[in-house]
Design a protein around this motif. Structure first.
Motif, PDB file in Angstrom:
ATOM      1  N   LEU A 183     105.160  50.617 -26.278  1.00 30.61           N
ATOM      2  CA  LEU A 183     105.196  51.909 -25.593  1.00 30.61           C
ATOM      3  C   LEU A 183     105.059  51.722 -24.087  1.00 30.61           C
ATOM      4  N   THR A 184     105.943  52.376 -23.347  1.00 32.21           N
ATOM      5  CA  THR A 184     105.942  52.275 -21.882  1.00 32.21           C
ATOM      6  C   THR A 184     105.670  53.637 -21.270  1.00 32.21           C
ATOM      7  N   GLY A 185     105.433  53.631 -19.970  1.00 34.69           N
ATOM      8  CA  GLY A 185     105.120  54.876 -19.267  1.00 34.69           C
ATOM      9  C   GLY A 185     106.266  55.862 -19.247  1.00 34.69           C
ATOM     10  N   ARG A 186     107.507  55.379 -19.451  1.00 29.29           N
ATOM     11  CA  ARG A 186     108.660  56.274 -19.427  1.00 29.29           C
ATOM     12  C   ARG A 186     108.855  56.997 -20.760  1.00 29.29           C
ATOM     13  N   SER A 187     108.126  56.609 -21.755  1.00 34.12           N
ATOM     14  CA  SER A 187     108.297  57.182 -23.094  1.00 34.12           C
ATOM     15  C   SER A 187     107.517  58.478 -23.239  1.00 34.12           C
ATOM     16  N   LYS A 188     108.001  59.319 -24.156  1.00 33.09           N
ATOM     17  CA  LYS A 188     107.289  60.550 -24.500  1.00 33.09           C
ATOM     18  C   LYS A 188     105.971  60.226 -25.188  1.00 33.09           C
ATOM     19  N   LEU A 189     105.950  59.093 -25.905  1.00 35.69           N
ATOM     20  CA  LEU A 189     104.749  58.672 -26.617  1.00 35.69           C
ATOM     21  C   LEU A 189     104.025  57.584 -25.838  1.00 35.69           C
ATOM     22  N   GLY A 190     102.736  57.534 -26.002  1.00 35.44           N
ATOM     23  CA  GLY A 190     101.942  56.511 -25.347  1.00 35.44           C
ATOM     24  C   GLY A 190     100.738  56.162 -26.199  1.00 35.44           C
ATOM     25  N   MET A 191     100.025  55.114 -25.812  1.00 32.30           N
ATOM     26  CA  MET A 191      98.850  54.695 -26.556  1.00 32.30           C
ATOM     27  C   MET A 191      97.596  55.269 -25.886  1.00 32.30           C
ATOM     28  N   LYS A 192      96.779  55.938 -26.664  1.00 31.54           N
ATOM     29  CA  LYS A 192      95.538  56.517 -26.142  1.00 31.54           C
ATOM     30  C   LYS A 192      94.375  55.964 -26.951  1.00 31.54           C
ATOM     31  N   ARG A 193      93.285  55.657 -26.267  1.00 25.33           N
ATOM     32  CA  ARG A 193      92.099  55.187 -26.966  1.00 25.33           C
ATOM     33  C   ARG A 193      91.192  56.390 -27.250  1.00 25.33           C
ATOM     34  N   MET A 194      91.194  56.800 -28.523  1.00 27.55           N
ATOM     35  CA  MET A 194      90.404  57.966 -28.931  1.00 27.55           C
ATOM     36  C   MET A 194      88.915  57.629 -28.837  1.00 27.55           C
ATOM     37  N   GLY A 195      88.176  58.510 -28.156  1.00 29.78           N
ATOM     38  CA  GLY A 195      86.748  58.292 -27.986  1.00 29.78           C
ATOM     39  C   GLY A 195      86.401  57.570 -26.699  1.00 29.78           C
ATOM     40  N   GLU A 196      87.391  57.332 -25.843  1.00 30.05           N
ATOM     41  CA  GLU A 196      87.130  56.651 -24.568  1.00 30.05           C
ATOM     42  C   GLU A 196      86.925  57.698 -23.470  1.00 30.05           C
ATOM     43  N   VAL A 197      85.853  57.575 -22.715  1.00 24.64           N
ATOM     44  CA  VAL A 197      85.533  58.547 -21.654  1.00 24.64           C
ATOM     45  C   VAL A 197      86.500  58.347 -20.485  1.00 24.64           C
ATOM     46  N   GLU A 198      87.115  59.440 -20.045  1.00 22.11           N
ATOM     47  CA  GLU A 198      88.057  59.370 -18.923  1.00 22.11           C
ATOM     48  C   GLU A 198      87.296  59.141 -17.610  1.00 22.11           C
ATOM     49  N   TRP A 199      87.803  58.199 -16.798  1.00 21.42           N
ATOM     50  CA  TRP A 199      87.100  57.845 -15.562  1.00 21.42           C
ATOM     51  C   TRP A 199      87.344  58.847 -14.438  1.00 21.42           C
ATOM     52  N   LYS A 200      88.503  59.477 -14.378  1.00 19.07           N
ATOM     53  CA  LYS A 200      88.899  60.292 -13.223  1.00 19.07           C
ATOM     54  C   LYS A 200      87.888  61.369 -12.825  1.00 19.07           C
ATOM     55  N   PRO A 201      87.341  62.179 -13.753  1.00 15.53           N
ATOM     56  CA  PRO A 201      86.358  63.182 -13.325  1.00 15.53           C
ATOM     57  C   PRO A 201      85.128  62.554 -12.657  1.00 15.53           C
ATOM     58  N   PHE A 202      84.715  61.369 -13.107  1.00 12.43           N
ATOM     59  CA  PHE A 202      83.599  60.668 -12.473  1.00 12.43           C
ATOM     60  C   PHE A 202      83.987  60.229 -11.055  1.00 12.43           C
ATOM     61  N   GLY A 203      85.234  59.736 -10.923  1.00 13.74           N
ATOM     62  CA  GLY A 203      85.702  59.320  -9.603  1.00 13.74           C
ATOM     63  C   GLY A 203      85.768  60.485  -8.630  1.00 13.74           C
ATOM     64  N   ASP A 204      86.232  61.634  -9.110  1.00 12.21           N
ATOM     65  CA  ASP A 204      86.370  62.807  -8.236  1.00 12.21           C
ATOM     66  C   ASP A 204      85.008  63.274  -7.714  1.00 12.21           C
ATOM     67  N   ILE A 205      84.022  63.383  -8.614  1.00 14.72           N
ATOM     68  CA  ILE A 205      82.727  63.893  -8.176  1.00 14.72           C
ATOM     69  C   ILE A 205      81.986  62.874  -7.313  1.00 14.72           C
ATOM     70  N   CYS A 206      82.144  61.569  -7.631  1.00 14.93           N
ATOM     71  CA  CYS A 206      81.459  60.532  -6.836  1.00 14.93           C
ATOM     72  C   CYS A 206      82.068  60.401  -5.448  1.00 14.93           C
ATOM     73  N   SER A 207      83.377  60.635  -5.315  1.00 20.39           N
ATOM     74  CA  SER A 207      84.003  60.568  -3.991  1.00 20.39           C
ATOM     75  C   SER A 207      83.489  61.681  -3.089  1.00 20.39           C
ATOM     76  N   LEU A 208      83.048  62.806  -3.692  1.00 22.04           N
ATOM     77  CA  LEU A 208      82.484  63.906  -2.912  1.00 22.04           C
ATOM     78  C   LEU A 208      80.994  63.691  -2.625  1.00 22.04           C
ATOM     79  N   LYS A 209      80.294  63.151  -3.606  1.00 23.87           N
ATOM     80  CA  LYS A 209      78.852  62.962  -3.440  1.00 23.87           C
ATOM     81  C   LYS A 209      78.517  61.746  -2.578  1.00 23.87           C
ATOM     82  N   PHE A 210      79.351  60.711  -2.648  1.00 25.70           N
ATOM     83  CA  PHE A 210      79.066  59.466  -1.919  1.00 25.70           C
ATOM     84  C   PHE A 210      80.274  59.054  -1.073  1.00 25.70           C
ATOM     85  N   PRO A 211      80.669  59.895  -0.111  1.00 24.77           N
ATOM     86  CA  PRO A 211      81.880  59.587   0.671  1.00 24.77           C
ATOM     87  C   PRO A 211      81.755  58.314   1.512  1.00 24.77           C
TER      88      PRO A 211
END
Length: 324
Positions: A183-211
């Protein structure tokens, strides 16, 4: 005087016998109708049994897992739906038959008791009625045995359904293992790890709290900490609720750790952790670690077996064209 009373009593007995005969004729007619309906049901059950037995042979063809997997999986899904529908029908018919038989048996027992208690029970005509009633009771017993046979067949169908579902799960597991590197990024389907915490929301809040600090490392450590917490079998922030008459597990919003997470790091981080919690509780509640799953990236949901097979066939077709 004695003769008159005797004649009157005899007339009453005859009237009673005629009425009882009519009632038994009516019940015989009802039994014939029930037997006709039952025969129709048994014919349906026999047909279903033949279909299920003939379809068993087709499971061997799953070794051709790619070129023929689309037809095979589609057939399995149709069979599962068909078995659900047919089991519901047979269960409904069986329940109705049992209720009708129970009522008939109760009425016949009552009539038999009344006849036996009657002063004129030695009358030959009434004895014949008693014999007829006994015969009817035997027929009812035979009908009950037939309904038991239907129930046994229904149990066989349930076993078949579980076998089909197991094969579908094995086919899905095989597909996941085979497609992890395809599976590649151009495909409609992709591989997801069920139960894995997404990092992006942590990155967004930490970039504001600890600029001015190393917010990326801080967010990564924080995300990793919560991922490890999810793997802790002693932490189970769920509560049981009744939904559509069945117990379901939901996130316990009053959990102390989750409340602190929401207060300290915001709604988006809270949603990322609770989403991973729900996923891991669904796919791997005992192991408590993330597992791979084929995902429909466009619709953000678990990919269906039909979509997976369509993707595999498309890739095989593309490779075949390149080879030519």
């Amino acid at each position: 005087m004695w003769n008159n009373n005797y004649e009157e009593e005899l007339i009453k007995c005859r009237r009673f016998a005629v009425g009882l005969a009519k009632e038994i004729d009516y019940k015989n007619l009802r039994l014939l109708e029930m037997e006709h309906k039952y025969n129709e049901t048994m014919a349906t059950v026999c047909r279903l049994t033949e279909e299920v037995n003939s379809k068993d042979k087709s499971f061997l063809e799953m070794e051709h897992k790619y070129k023929e997997s689309s037809a095979t999986v589609k057939r399995l899904m149709n069979e599962t739906n068909m078995l659900h529908s047919e089991m519901q029908i047979t269960q409904s018919i069986n329940r109705k038959l049992k209720e009708a038989l129970k009522c008939q048996k109760k009425e016949l027992d009552q009539q038999a008791r009344e006849l036996k208690e009657s002063k004129a029970h030695k009358d030959l005509e009434r004895r014949s009625f008693l014999n007829e009633i006994e015969k009817l009771k035997e027929e009812l017993q035979a009908q009950e045995e037939k309904t038991d046979a239907v129930e046994n067949l229904n149990s066989v169908l349930m076993v078949k359904e579980r076998m089909i579902n197991q094969e579908l799960q094995e086919a899905r597991k095989e597909s996941i293992e085979s497609l992890q590197n395809m599976l590649t990024g151009r495909s409609k389907l992709g591989m997801k790890r069920m139960g894995e915490v997404e990092w992006k929301p942590f990155g967004d809040i930490c970039s504001l709290k600890f600029p001015g600090d190393d917010w990326e490392n801080i967010s990564a450590e924080l995300c990793s900490k919560w991922q490890e917490k999810l793997m802790n079998p002693h932490w189970h922030p769920f509560k049981r609720v009744m939904e559509n008459g069945e117990p379901q597990e939901q996130i316990d919003e009053d959990d102390k750790d989750l409340q602190e997470l929401k207060t300290n790091w915001g709604e988006d981080v809270y949603k990322a952790v609770t989403k991973a919690l729900l996923e891991i509780n669904e796919v791997n509640p005992s192991g408590r670690y993330a597992v791979p799953e084929i995902w429909n990236l466009m619709e953000d949901r678990r990919a269906s077996m039909k979509e997976i097979i369509q993707y595999i066939i498309k890739q095989l077709w593309i490779r075949k064209r390149k080879a030519c």
